[in-house]
Scaffold this active site. Structure first.
Site, short mmCIF file in Angstrom:
data_model
loop_
_atom_site.label_atom_id
_atom_site.label_comp_id
_atom_site.label_asym_id
_atom_site.label_seq_id
_atom_site.Cartn_x
_atom_site.Cartn_y
_atom_site.Cartn_z
N ARG A 1 -2.66 -24.58 19.46
CA ARG A 1 -1.89 -25.77 19.88
C ARG A 1 -2.23 -26.12 21.31
NH1 ARG A 1 4.72 -25.63 20.85
NH2 ARG A 1 4.59 -26.93 22.72
N THR B 1 6.55 -23.53 18.04
CA THR B 1 5.87 -24.43 17.14
C THR B 1 4.37 -24.42 17.45
OG1 THR B 1 7.85 -25.78 17.17
CG2 THR B 1 5.84 -26.83 16.33
N ASN C 1 15.61 -26.31 18.47
CA ASN C 1 14.46 -27.20 18.37
C ASN C 1 13.37 -26.67 17.46
OD1 ASN C 1 13.05 -29.58 19.18
ND2 ASN C 1 11.71 -28.24 20.38
N GLU D 1 7.42 -14.63 24.50
CA GLU D 1 6.13 -14.17 23.98
C GLU D 1 5.58 -13.04 24.83
OE1 GLU D 1 6.90 -17.33 24.50
OE2 GLU D 1 6.51 -18.48 22.67
#
Lengths: 1214, 336
Positions: free
Chosen positions: A113, A30, A1012, A63
């Protein structure tokens, strides 16, 4: 004619990135997941890039893996990209250094973020991007959805031309999730931006056995430095290359960008410099202020690396006297944030140079704003401009918060508004995550975007809960481009809608309403009765603001239209009917058209029902006359007197949505928060709650076991304690003889914490013999029961808990008397994970340490304002922390090592203090048998005695021992996480911990997807299921984590599914915890991501087991010592076809409709998988270790050195 | 050369054998095998309105309007190529039409008036040659009379007839007080044929779980007699074409149906149990039987033993019941 798109920032970027890539490596995080999801879906649909081939989209295990794959793809000559944010970007950094170090063209798109520090935040700021400053990547910022779309193209063109890889970033959520109307870039423009010769040049530099070169050498002190400096020229040239591509882009599209875009008065005296979405809000404010006669400007930084000082200076008006540089990040301990310092250095160097840009050096201050998506609005910007007029402005200031601790924050006048507040039509909608409000609003934005010339903006704010999550939609429409990258201000909305009447109780819904605004309320109350039912404060607001008030019974309309509880279309029709944003008839036609487009051939029937609902809506929408005065005030006591100061000052205001107003000084600086706060929320979500029939109940405890929210509990207590119980409190004599005579048992529901999931009723095995539809638990309407049951609940909570030491923990009814130290979480209604966590806290919670991987369990476990983890009457409870997604096993291992080490230290010091403490106590402390609850209780008493003695002694040695005496009490270390962690990103660490032999308990909540972040494929995803990132269906067999763990031979392994066999689950937890080495429990956890109604949670678990999809097993190395084989397969051979399990879940059926051949192929294979796995397990279980081997082992054991044996004996846990 | 051709619902069929509603019609290859084995037409598996509706609700709930929260905008990928159950069925019709030389009869099982009409129109548009209405409402409401229920069926038939140009067959249950009367009204309402009888899977009670469960129950040749009797009674009393369905497993079963007056004979359980080959065997058996007895055509044979054509019509009426009872002898060893 431009093609207009009404899309969000992620889609705007993916739209370009997908078309200009050949290899796309993805991993969910996210707020960037949307870019990967779209890429995967488009690839699955066979959409081509601009060169006609379908990009290869591949999901990695982390990642780090994605960056490595991109690195490899680039080295092999492909055009490759990836998408990420936050910790994900941090994991890419090592490869980024390599990619840049090799001068390789690539673009990483980043939804910027916050990085987790004192807490995790999924929201936007630039901490992640700033961490990559040293990598050699160019950092290119875009500030809006349109810019993100455009800059994605410019970044790709520039990287090909200049060979520096580009990190293209835009603000997480604020841009990635904002829906806006943008002009799309067509393929021809992209083709012109990316000339073949540059692509050819990239290919020609690729590694190839046809013309091989060596890269990735290691260099020694003789040459490394020089070689590092050899690429300076590329960095020097890059800004100009970017500018040239911006100019080229302008020629092709008419949209001109600069490395530094200045907007404002040409003779500005005060300028703000920043990057990201905040720059748009500053522009809006600057334009407003200049119209008022001020001389201000904004400099938007687009290319932050390589830093281009000349371009920066050239863009600044020479009249500039004062500059505020705003950074959306914090560099703790520095004397300023990165952008501020770069600007300052540039100005200082220029001013001390030969031909200074400014006649006198401007005053420069730096400040922080917007961390973790903190609101950044014109009022705050105005205060920054104001600060620039001060003689001695604060340096290193903050704006947007009240810092009463270090006094760094600028005060601001919240009432300040720009003209934009009047020129745009703002609307605010309150809905639930499950009621379709967000999708309806996205739809309305598209309609208005498509049908009118208006510019549109949609931004959606979610609370942290997954069940009953409130969504607030902020919509803006206006004739001019909308630069308001902030929420609707107080008193600015011309339209407010409340889609859920329950918010009337909890929220100040009219705070955003402008005078004369329209307020639409969904309520079952008639227009005549509704006024009297409104809270007095709301009545006053309505009178004051002269609100135009409409009501609709949307649930009734939906019901009558055969739409069930889906009210989004009804509410959308109301919005268009009364907001006046479009002529009502046109709007209604447009909604119908949109319905047609949404459902198309996929659901014509639903489309028709929608049409019916739309038509019915207009007849059922009523205007309510707002009286001249509010009715009399009703004062209700809100706070319970028992709350702590902390809860009163922080938790309760946060629950009430007032967290923004809390000053810095109130906050714990190290991120420590109290437990037991979920009970203050009383979310009151259930429309129906379970009601016990005492004549039928056999007190089996299953309802308590399965409740995902710990909202139904059992207690046994002396009957006389119920003498003063509320009249409706139900309590009966226990059926079991295990309890003392004269005691009573009660099963009580917490009516305002129950979510109405029905699982307790579903699991209840007892039916009335004369009417099988009447069970011992039945759902009944909540509202009439609410007050009575709330009173009963309060009474129940005050009853003492049954003595832990005598509870029969090995039985379901017995273990369910233990207090759950995990309650009322915000997990989804019917969550399949939480019952496992709750069970662990019942059995071990008072001595439990939890390392929790990032994911659903960390969000419902520790997302503020509250936590479901709580304490027992003695104040003990689970001590919980979340480190990262990727390191949770190691994190938990650290907890174990420290615990053991300090226990060891305590034992050593005990020996040393034998004289003072006394041999008897020391002996009993050291040799305590803590395998039972009673044993632990006794040890606690001994430790208390020890502490009392030590306090009396008051020597340094005593103080030293006192600080670690509690470690003598056996602790239970739990490592909890989902399959994304255990199977993928954290597997390396998990594997290592499995091999460690340390006494940790690993609980894998296997939902078979990354739940999630929205259901992305993991290696736990079964064959044939679709998931995000596996839109074409998962082609591979699910990884068998149990088998991998069993391979270590000294690991306790269990695969459980409580909905299929609760006793098996209970036994597995008890055995795992008692096993003095590594234990792993892999727990099947149905999830809404499976596309199944969670009221079928248990039956799906049962089908999963019976179909062989989820075999139950235990592997207990202790059995080996007893001469038995350690493994037992605890479920029967598959007795139903795999498809009988799969057909109930949309994750499997979706593929049947998209690719029936593949679905069938997978289904046949999955069937085989299930049978094969069972067979393999049986064979493993049967491979009994021959007796001689055991005898041999025994001999070897006997030969162990005496010292080692002694050591083992010393360990009380062994 | 024997002429096996017949007319059912106005469709010229090369023989009377029409495999009926089975899951096989999902599979284009299986249907091609049926055609090769001699099927004269195919009745597709039924499209249930509830199924379509549940499917749409699933799409709506999990794909169009998923539960969303901060980090998840949904949980399953949802592409444009997604095909609903209805679309799948319609595509199935189109596929069958494009690959088969024989007529395709689509089968429809609705639960609401608008649903019948909407789905019927879709099926026509997809290319079906005829519609079979699988009409059965479980009468549980004591306030609703048999007549009222029948009126519902007829209203539904009229609505559908008005909406589509296809011949319509009604698949009926045996539970009518006066079947001939209803069939006559169906004829007036515009039906082209009736199919007798609908077999129902009867729900069962699982004594272990105390739940009601569905079990697949295949037919046997013993099930043909009820159908045969009613075909015989209806033959000549209605102009509607008649299809016999339920229990036809052998050439003998089929022949009896034809003799009683069926225009077409459906096979389902037989095909499921023995594969497409059964059609070949049944056809061969029919031919053998006809050749031995020197029949020239199915038309000749059809209805030759209908009630009206029998020397003693009471054979299909109440007397048969008495005879059967009177002829009963207890099995050896059983004493009453």
């Amino acid at each position: 004619m431009h093609k207009m798109l009404t899309i969000d920032g992620n889609e705007a970027v993916a739209h370009v990135a997908f078309r200009v890539s050949e290899v796309i490596a993805i991993y969910p995080i996210t707020p960037s997941s949307g870019m990967g999801e779209l890429s995967d879906e488009w690839a699955a649909q066979g959409k081509p890039n601009i060169w006609g081939s379908v990009p290869k989209v591949v999901e990695l295990q982390s990642e780090g893996g994605a960056a490595g794959t991109v690195h490899g793809a680039l080295q092999a000559g492909a055009l490759a990209t990836t998408f990420t944010a936050s910790q994900g970007l941090l994991l890419m950094i090592p490869n980024m250094y390599k990619i840049a170090g090799e001068l390789t063209p690539a673009v990483f798109h980043v939804a910027a973020r916050a990085i987790a520090t004192h807490a995790l935040s999924i929201f936007g700021d630039h901490s992640d991007v700033m961490s990559t400053r040293g990598t050699g990547f160019a950092l290119l910022s875009s500030n809006s959805v349109q810019e993100a779309h455009d800059m994605a193209a410019i970044a790709t063109a520039a990287t090909l031309a200049g060979r520096l890889p580009v990190l293209h970033f835009f603000d997480g959520f604020r841009t990635s999730h904002e829906v806006a109307k943008i002009i799309s870039i067509d393929d021809q423009v992209l083709q012109k931006m990316l000339p073949q010769e540059l692509i050819g040049a990239h290919r020609s530099r690729a590694l190839s056995p046809e013309h091989p070169v060596l890269r990735g050498t290691s260099q020694n002190p003789d040459v490394f430095f020089q070689a590092r400096e050899a690429q300076n020229g590329w960095f020097d040239a890059f800004p100009e290359i970017v500018q040239k591509n911006m100019d080229k882009f302008a020629k092709l599209t008419g949209r001109q960008y600069k490395l530094f875009d200045y907007v404002g008065a040409p003779d500005a005296e005060r300028v703000i410099i920043l990057m990201g979405s905040g720059a748009e809000t500053v522009q809006e404010t600057v334009e407003h202020m200049n119209r008022q006669g001020e001389k201000v400007g904004v400099l938007k930084v687009r290319l932050f690396r390589p830093w281009a000082p000349t371009a920066l200076l050239a863009a600044l008006p020479t009249t500039t006297k004062a500059i505020a540089v705003l950074d959306r990040c914090k560099e703790p301990g520095a004397d300023g944030e990165p952008l501020f310092k770069d600007v300052l250095v540039t100005l200082a160097e220029d001013f001390t140079g030969d031909a200074p840009h400014f006649a006198s050096m401007p005053k420069v201050i730096g400040g922080r704003y917007g961390l973790g998506s903190k609101e950044f609005n014109p009022a705050m910007i105005f205060s920054v401009f104001s600060a620039l007029t001060a003689a001695k402005p604060k340096r290193c200031f903050t704006v947007g918060i009240n810092d009463d601790l270090t006094g760094l924050s600028l005060p601001y006048d919240a009432a300040f508004r720009t003209d934009a507040a009047h020129d745009t039509f703002a609307a605010v909608f309150y809905g639930l995550g499950s009621d379709g409000t967000v999708s309806a609003n996205k739809n309305s934005i598209k309609i208005i975007g498509d049908e009118t010339d208006l510019f549109v903006q949609g931004y959606f704010v979610y609370d942290s809960k997954k069940s009953g999550a409130m969504t607030v939609s902020h919509l803006r429409f206006g004739p001019k481009p909308i630069r308001s990258a902030y929420l609707t201000g107080e008193g600015d909305a011309k339209f407010i809608a409340c889609h859920q009447p329950l918010f009337l109780e909890t929220h100040d819904l009219l705070v955003h309403a402008a005078p004369g605004a329209v307020f639409l309320l969904n309520t079952h109350l008639s227009p005549e009765l509704v006024w009297a039912a409104l809270p007095p404060a709301m009545q006053r607001r309505m009178v004051e603001k002269k609100i135009s008030f409409y009501v609709i019974d949307a649930y009734q309309v939906a019901l009558e239209s055969d739409m069930g509880r889906r009210i989004n279309t009804v509410m959308q029709a109301c919005f268009f009917a009364i907001s006046g944003i479009l002529p009502a008839d046109d709007a209604i036609a447009a909604i119908k058209h949109a319905v047609e487009k949404t459902y198309g051939r996929k659901g014509r029937r639903i489309a028709e029902l929608n049409y019916r609902a739309i038509d019915k809506t207009l007849a059922c929408l009523h205007k309510v006359v707002v009286p001249e005065t509010a009715s009399s005030e009703v004062v209700q006591p809100i706070t319970s007197p028992q709350v702590t100061d902390f809860v009163r000052k922080l938790t309760l205001p946060m629950i009430a949505g007032k967290g923004d107003t809390l000053p810095v000084s109130l906050f714990p600086a190290d991120g420590s928060w109290p437990l037991g706060t979920a009970k203050y929320e009383k979310r009151n979500l259930a429309l129906q709650i379970p009601v016990l029939e005492t004549d039928l109940c056999t007190q089996c405890g299953k309802c308590v076991f399965v409740c995902p929210h710990s909202a139904i509990r059992a207690k046994v207590f002396p009957a006389e304690l119920a003498e003063n119980a509320p009249p409706t409190f139900k309590h009966i004599a226990p059926r079991s003889k295990d309890y003392p005579a004269g005691w009573h048992m009660s099963y009580q529901v917490a009516p305002e914490d129950c979510t109405g999931c029905t699982l307790c009723v579903e699991v209840c095995p007892i039916r009335d013999k004369t009417n099988v539809s009447r069970k011992a638990l039945n759902m009944a309407e909540q509202p009439p029961l609410r007050m009575q049951e709330a009173e009963n609940w309060v009474f129940f909570t005050k009853l003492p808990d049954y003595n832990r030491s005598v509870v029969k923990r090995t039985t379901i009814p017995g273990s369910m008397l233990l207090q759950p130290l995990f309650e009322f979480s915000g997990a989804c209604v019917g969550c399949g994970e939480t019952p496992y966590i709750k069970l662990a806290t019942q059995l071990f919670g008072d001595r439990m340490m939890v390392a929790n991987a990032t994911g659903c369990s960390s969000i419902y476990g520790g997302n503020l304002p509250t936590t479901p983890y709580t304490t027992n009457a003695e104040g003990r409870g689970p001590a919980w922390n979340n480190s990262l997604f990727e390191d949770n096993a190691e994190f938990g291992l650290g907890m174990r090592l420290a615990t053991d080490k300090l226990a060891d230290a305590a034992r050593t010091q005990l020996h040393a203090m034998a004289l003072e403490v006394g041999d008897d106590l020391i002996e009993s402390l050291l040799n305590a048998d803590q395998r039972t609850e009673a044993g632990i209780h006794e040890q606690r008493e001994r430790v208390a005695l020890l502490l009392a003695k030590l306090a009396h002694l008051a020597t340094p040695a005593a103080a030293q021992l006192a600080a670690i005496a509690e470690y003598l009490i056996r602790r239970s270390v739990w490592i909890i996480g989902g399959d994304g962690w255990a199977y993928d990103i954290g597997f390396g660490g998990l594997d290592h911990v499995l091999s460690s032999g340390e006494d940790v308990n690993i609980l894998v909540l296997d939902t078979e997807v990354y739940s999630n972040t929205g259901g992305q494929n993991s290696k736990a995803t079964p064959r044939g299921a679709v998931a995000k990132f596996a839109a074409g269906g998962q082609p591979n067999r699910k990884k068998d984590l149990a088998r991998i763990a069993m391979d270590y031979e000294n690991v306790f392994v269990a695969k459980v599914a409580y909905g299929a066999k609760d006793t098996h689950t209970l036994k597995a937890f008890l055995d795992a915890e008692s096993y003095p080495g590594v234990s792993i429990i892999i727990a099947y956890s149905p999830c809404i991501a499976h596309g199944v109604d969670m009221s079928h949670n248990h039956s799906q678990q049962d089908l999963a087991v019976r179909s062989g999809h989820w075999p139950l097993l235990r592997y207990d190395p202790r059995l080996r010592e007893q001469g038995k084989h350690p493994m037992s397969v605890d479920s029967a051979a598959p007795s139903i076809p795999f498809r009988d399990f799969a057909r109930n879940e949309a994750r499997f059926t979706v593929l049947e409709r998209q690719n029936p051949e593949a679905a069938e192929r997978f289904m046949v294979q999955a069937e085989k998988d299930a049978r094969l796995r069972h067979q393999e397990y049986l064979e493993l279980a049967e491979m009994a270790v021959p007796e001689v081997v055991i005898a041999e082992k025994d001999r070897e054991a006997a030969e162990l050195s005496a010292e080692q044996s002694a050591k083992i004996k010393e360990t009380p846990n062994a | 050369m024997l002429d096996l051709s017949t007319n059912y619902l106005g469709l010229a069929l090369k023989n009377p054998l029409v495999p009926s509603s089975t899951p096989l019609s999902h599979n284009i290859d299986a249907v091609l095998h049926l055609e090769d084995a001699g099927a004269a037409a195919i009745v597709m598996h039924s499209l249930f309105e509830e199924d379509v509706r549940n499917d749409e609700r699933m799409i709506d709930r999990f794909l169009v309007n998923p539960n969303v929260f901060g980090e998840a905008t949904g949980h399953l990928p949802f592409g444009d190529d997604y095909q609903s159950k209805l679309d799948g069925y319609l595509e199935n019709i189109q596929q069958l039409k494009s690959r088969l030389g024989i007529p395709v009869i689509a089968s429809l099982n609705g639960s609401s008036l608008s649903g019948w009409v909407e789905l019927g129109k879709e099926m026509q548009a997809a290319g079906a040659d005829a519609l079979e209405l699988n009409a059965w409402f479980m009468p549980g409401d004591p306030k609703v009379s048999g007549g009222a229920l029948e009126d519902n069926y007829l209203a539904l038939l009229r609505e559908l007839k008005a909406a589509v140009n296809l011949p319509i067959s009604m698949k009926l249950s045996p539970f009518f007080s006066s079947l001939p009367h209803f069939v006559q009204q169906a004829e007036v309402a515009g039906a082209a044929g009736v199919s007798l009888f609908n077999r129902f899977f009867q729900p069962d009670i699982d004594l272990e779980t105390l739940r009601v469960v569905d079990r697949v129950q295949l037919s046997s040749s013993a099930d043909t007699l009820l159908t045969m009797r009613w075909i015989a009674i209806l033959r000549g009393r209605t102009a509607l074409t008649l299809a016999a369905t339920g229990g036809v497993h052998t050439a003998e079963d089929a022949l009896k149906m034809l003799l009683a007056g069926a225009d077409a004979v459906h096979l389902a359980s037989a095909v499921l149990q023995r594969g497409p080959q059964v059609l070949k065997e049944v056809l061969a058996g029919i031919e053998r039987w006809m050749e031995v007895r020197e029949y020239e055509s199915v038309v000749q044979l059809k209805g030759s033993m209908s009630q009206q054509n029998l020397p003693d019509p009471s054979a299909f009426a109440r007397a048969a019941y008495l005879n059967a009872l009177n002829s009963f002898t207890p099995p050896p060893g059983v004493r009453y």
